[in-house]
Design a protein around this motif. Structure first.
Motif, PDB file in Angstrom:
ATOM      1  N   LEU A  18       4.376   4.041   8.122  1.00 20.81           N
ATOM      2  CA  LEU A  18       3.815   3.828   9.458  1.00 20.81           C
ATOM      3  C   LEU A  18       4.175   2.410   9.883  1.00 20.81           C
ATOM      4  O   LEU A  18       3.828   1.444   9.202  1.00 20.81           O
ATOM      5  N   LEU A  19       4.896   2.303  11.007  1.00 18.95           N
ATOM      6  CA  LEU A  19       5.303   0.989  11.499  1.00 18.95           C
ATOM      7  C   LEU A  19       4.196   0.345  12.331  1.00 18.95           C
ATOM      8  O   LEU A  19       3.334   1.039  12.884  1.00 18.95           O
ATOM      9  N   LYS A  20       4.245  -0.976  12.379  1.00 20.47           N
ATOM     10  CA  LYS A  20       3.373  -1.673  13.312  1.00 20.47           C
ATOM     11  C   LYS A  20       3.767  -1.252  14.723  1.00 20.47           C
ATOM     12  O   LYS A  20       4.927  -0.939  14.992  1.00 20.47           O
ATOM     13  N   LYS A  40       1.890   0.653   6.775  1.00 25.83           N
ATOM     14  CA  LYS A  40       1.364   1.405   5.632  1.00 25.83           C
ATOM     15  C   LYS A  40       2.446   2.330   5.079  1.00 25.83           C
ATOM     16  O   LYS A  40       3.399   2.677   5.772  1.00 25.83           O
ATOM     17  N   ILE A  41       2.248   2.730   3.821  1.00 24.69           N
ATOM     18  CA  ILE A  41       3.213   3.590   3.136  1.00 24.69           C
ATOM     19  C   ILE A  41       2.446   4.597   2.289  1.00 24.69           C
ATOM     20  O   ILE A  41       1.377   4.285   1.756  1.00 24.69           O
ATOM     21  N   ARG A  42       2.987   5.802   2.158  1.00 26.83           N
ATOM     22  CA  ARG A  42       2.276   6.854   1.431  1.00 26.83           C
ATOM     23  C   ARG A  42       3.242   7.954   1.010  1.00 26.83           C
ATOM     24  O   ARG A  42       4.371   8.036   1.500  1.00 26.83           O
ATOM     25  N   VAL A  43       2.794   8.818   0.095  1.00 28.14           N
ATOM     26  CA  VAL A  43       3.471  10.083  -0.131  1.00 28.14           C
ATOM     27  C   VAL A  43       2.874  11.071   0.858  1.00 28.14           C
ATOM     28  O   VAL A  43       1.916  10.756   1.558  1.00 28.14           O
ATOM     29  N   ASP A  78      -1.522  -0.296   1.921  1.00 32.63           N
ATOM     30  CA  ASP A  78      -1.062  -1.366   2.797  1.00 32.63           C
ATOM     31  C   ASP A  78       0.265  -1.889   2.268  1.00 32.63           C
ATOM     32  O   ASP A  78       0.361  -2.304   1.108  1.00 32.63           O
ATOM     33  N   TYR A  79       1.274  -1.888   3.114  1.00 34.93           N
ATOM     34  CA  TYR A  79       2.618  -2.274   2.683  1.00 34.93           C
ATOM     35  C   TYR A  79       2.640  -3.711   2.183  1.00 34.93           C
ATOM     36  O   TYR A  79       3.365  -4.039   1.247  1.00 34.93           O
ATOM     37  N   LYS A  95       0.572  -5.154   0.463  1.00 35.09           N
ATOM     38  CA  LYS A  95      -0.012  -5.281  -0.869  1.00 35.09           C
ATOM     39  C   LYS A  95       0.986  -4.911  -1.963  1.00 35.09           C
ATOM     40  O   LYS A  95       0.722  -5.125  -3.145  1.00 35.09           O
ATOM     41  N   LEU A  96       2.120  -4.319  -1.558  1.00 29.16           N
ATOM     42  CA  LEU A  96       3.175  -4.035  -2.524  1.00 29.16           C
ATOM     43  C   LEU A  96       3.972  -5.302  -2.795  1.00 29.16           C
ATOM     44  O   LEU A  96       4.152  -6.123  -1.889  1.00 29.16           O
ATOM     45  N   ARG A  97       4.448  -5.436  -4.019  1.00 24.95           N
ATOM     46  CA  ARG A  97       5.264  -6.600  -4.376  1.00 24.95           C
ATOM     47  C   ARG A  97       6.726  -6.155  -4.357  1.00 24.95           C
ATOM     48  O   ARG A  97       7.213  -5.524  -5.304  1.00 24.95           O
ATOM     49  N   LEU A  98       7.411  -6.459  -3.245  1.00 19.12           N
ATOM     50  CA  LEU A  98       8.785  -6.023  -3.073  1.00 19.12           C
ATOM     51  C   LEU A  98       9.721  -7.220  -2.950  1.00 19.12           C
ATOM     52  O   LEU A  98       9.325  -8.261  -2.420  1.00 19.12           O
ATOM     53  N   PRO A  99      10.977  -7.074  -3.391  1.00 21.26           N
ATOM     54  CA  PRO A  99      11.505  -5.884  -4.057  1.00 21.26           C
ATOM     55  C   PRO A  99      10.924  -5.714  -5.460  1.00 21.26           C
ATOM     56  O   PRO A  99      10.481  -6.679  -6.082  1.00 21.26           O
TER      57      PRO A  99
END
Length: 370
Positions: free
Chosen positions: A17-19, A94-97, A104-105, A107-111
């Motif tokens: 989900l994009l801002k 946000k990101i999900r299956v 919350d995107y 909160k992910l540690r990327l890459p």
């Protein structure tokens, strides 16, 4: 070089989900480039009504309005420039299956990067974990120390929420399916009945390889007599053996044992002369297995310094220990600093002499004073 994976390496069926401002900009760009909604839908190979749900950011079902997430493959197909890819990466909310709880995107540690923590998580999923295409993934182990380590290692992916359940008798650490799906894709492997190790582990750093192997031995290894590991897939066991030997640790031949009426297990042991190398380069994090390994090394050192002890002294010591309370074969081995085979010789003699008796079987055998 440390490998890393960003959003564009994730599975196509991950939903994002994009801002709102980035969402509007993206679709305006696409409609301008392809000449409107219908041509853009045709380019993606989807119905126009479906595209409109993506564009409007919501859909209706049974009179209710739901937020519409967009599958990652849409952005992979559409973003042809580095500028647009960067904009999308920074604009994810946000990101999900498909049916999972959104994360919350930020909160992910990327890459996602290779690290000992990363590979320990992977190894535990190969060992005592479950990460199939359906259901919530989990790591199951009765050892609290390993479960605590697993929860901590998951934080290498970001602020990952976990919870614990005990569906039968073994506690399980449940974690988001999103993480399992990402790992399956970027490592190109399955965690249900795995048949191979991740290819990347063979080119990873020695620290990553050691952490990976330690986690596998924590789950699937034993340290009762020899340092042994076994699983039901022969190819998987062969690759574990190859990885260990790449650390200059010699191993024995793979043997086959029947587990039940239809399954066989494949096992190999660390060569006795390289047990010290195993301790230095891999070892155990499982406290009981590490304790047993330490005892094994002390036994080896004692045998090197002093080959024999009087038989009567050893047998009297066994009797004295059993007078205090019944003990298992492993407990007696630890107390006497004798190998399992060595202590069995004395136990069998005392049993034949009718001074002690056994209850149970094999290494779980409990010895008692007659």
């Amino acid at each position: 070089m440390v490998k890393s994976w960003h959003i564009w390496s994730f599975p196509n069926n991950i939903y994002i989900l994009l801002k709102r401002d980035v969402h509007s900009y993206f679709f305006n760009e696409m409609f301008n480039e392809y000449g409107g909604k219908r041509p853009y839908a045709r380019f993606l190979g989807i119905y126009q009504n479906h595209l409109k749900s993506y564009w409007k950011r919501y859909f209706k079902k049974n009179g209710k309005i739901y937020v519409q997430y967009i599958p990652l493959w849409v952005f992979k197909e559409s973003c042809k420039t580095k500028k647009l890819k960067t904009l999308i990466e920074k604009g994810i909310d946000k990101i999900r299956v498909r049916a999972g709880t959104p994360l919350d995107y930020n909160k992910l540690r990327l890459p996602i990067k290779e690290s000992p923590e990363f590979y320990r998580v992977v190894a535990h999923l190969i060992g005592d974990g479950y990460a199939g295409k359906i259901k919530v993934p989990y790591y199951a182990n009765t050892c609290k120390t390993l479960r605590k380590q697993f929860k901590k290692d998951l934080q290498t992916f970001g602020k990952i929420k976990t919870y614990e359940r005990t569906p039968n008798t073994t506690p399980c650490i449940m974690f988001p399916k999103l993480i399992a799906d990402i790992l399956r894709r970027i490592l190109d492997m399955e965690f249900t009945r795995p048949s191979k190790l991740p290819k990347s582990i063979f080119s990873a750093s020695k620290g990553c390889q050691s952490a990976f192997l330690q986690a596998l031995f924590d789950d699937e290894g034993t340290a009762s007599n020899n340092i042994t590991i076994g699983m039901i897939n022969p190819n998987l066991v062969g690759e574990i053996k190859r990885l260990i030997e790449s650390l200059d640790i010699k191993t024995g031949k793979i043997s086959v044992r029947k587990i039940n009426h239809k399954n066989y297990g494949y096992y190999f042991s660390i060569c006795e002369k390289d047990v010290g190398k195993f301790q230095d380069k891999i070892g155990f994090y499982h406290p009981n297995k590490q304790k047993r390994l330490n005892i094994k090394l002390k036994i080896k050192e004692r045998n090197y310094i002093r080959r024999t002890r009087p038989l009567d002294w050893t047998r009297k010591r066994i009797i004295d220990l059993l007078k205090i309370r019944p003990r298992t074969t492993i407990e007696l081995s630890n107390n006497l600093l004798l190998t399992i085979g060595g202590v069995y010789n004395h136990l069998n003699y005392l049993e034949r002499d009718n001074k002690i008796q056994r209850s149970g079987y094999k290494n779980k055998c409990l010895w008692l004073i007659n």
